[in-house]
Structure formats: structure tokens, C-alpha cells
Design a protein around this motif. Structure first.
Motif, short mmCIF file in Angstrom:
data_model
loop_
_atom_site.label_atom_id
_atom_site.label_comp_id
_atom_site.label_asym_id
_atom_site.label_seq_id
_atom_site.Cartn_x
_atom_site.Cartn_y
_atom_site.Cartn_z
N ALA A 45 67.88 -53.41 73.24
CA ALA A 45 68.88 -54.32 72.74
C ALA A 45 69.89 -53.93 70.66
CB ALA A 45 69.09 -55.56 72.69
N ALA A 46 68.60 -54.41 70.29
CA ALA A 46 68.43 -54.21 68.73
C ALA A 46 69.43 -52.99 68.12
CB ALA A 46 67.01 -54.51 68.59
N ARG A 47 68.35 -52.12 69.08
CA ARG A 47 69.39 -50.79 68.12
C ARG A 47 70.84 -50.26 69.22
NH1 ARG A 47 64.33 -48.82 70.19
NH2 ARG A 47 64.96 -48.65 72.51
N GLN A 48 71.33 -50.56 70.29
CA GLN A 48 72.44 -50.73 71.04
C GLN A 48 73.23 -51.37 70.55
OE1 GLN A 48 72.93 -51.17 75.17
NE2 GLN A 48 74.63 -52.87 74.72
N LEU A 49 73.08 -53.16 69.50
CA LEU A 49 73.69 -53.53 68.62
C LEU A 49 73.83 -53.24 66.76
CD1 LEU A 49 72.77 -56.79 70.62
CD2 LEU A 49 75.15 -55.66 70.85
N ALA A 50 73.29 -52.32 66.99
CA ALA A 50 73.13 -52.52 65.09
C ALA A 50 72.40 -53.08 64.48
CB ALA A 50 73.88 -51.86 64.54
#
Length: 65
Positions: A45-50
């Protein structure tokens, strides 16, 4: 609320502005929770949301309160 929103609220630059900032904050938390649900993990999720993983974790944790 972000620091900018708090300052605007204190200075009386309009209540609607403070409410708008609170709504955006809530939306970011909902988006973080949704990303965790869709990806199945906080790191994905962190990668997806930057965002950092700890920031996503904090957003979701704040919703639990």
C-alpha cells in the motif's frame, strides 16, 4: 489537521477552510485503508500511495481511534 489548516483556523480565515482540511485528512486515511485492503499489505500500500510504510500504518491506526 495539518499545521497550515490549524494556523488558518486559529487566524480565523474561515471555518469552512478548517472543515475542508479535516475532510481531506479523512479522505487520505480512507485511501490508505483501501490501499491496504486492496494490496493485502502495508508495504505494498505504501508503494502504491508513494508514502512510507510507517505513514500508511499511522493513517490506518488513526482511523481505529
Amino acid at each position: 489537521m495539518t499545521l497550515k489548516c490549524r494556523i488558518q483556523a486559529i487566524l480565523g480565515e474561515g471555518q469552512s477552510n478548517a472543515y475542508r482540511c479535516a475532510a481531506v485528512l479523512s479522505l487520505s486515511k480512507i485511501l490508505a485503508l483501501n490501499a491496504v485492503y486492496e494490496t493485502g499489505s502495508f508495504s505494498a500500500a505504501a508503494r502504491q500511495l508513494a508514502m512510507s510504510q510507517s505513514a500508511v500504518n499511522q493513517q490506518v491506526r488513526d482511523m481505529e481511534r
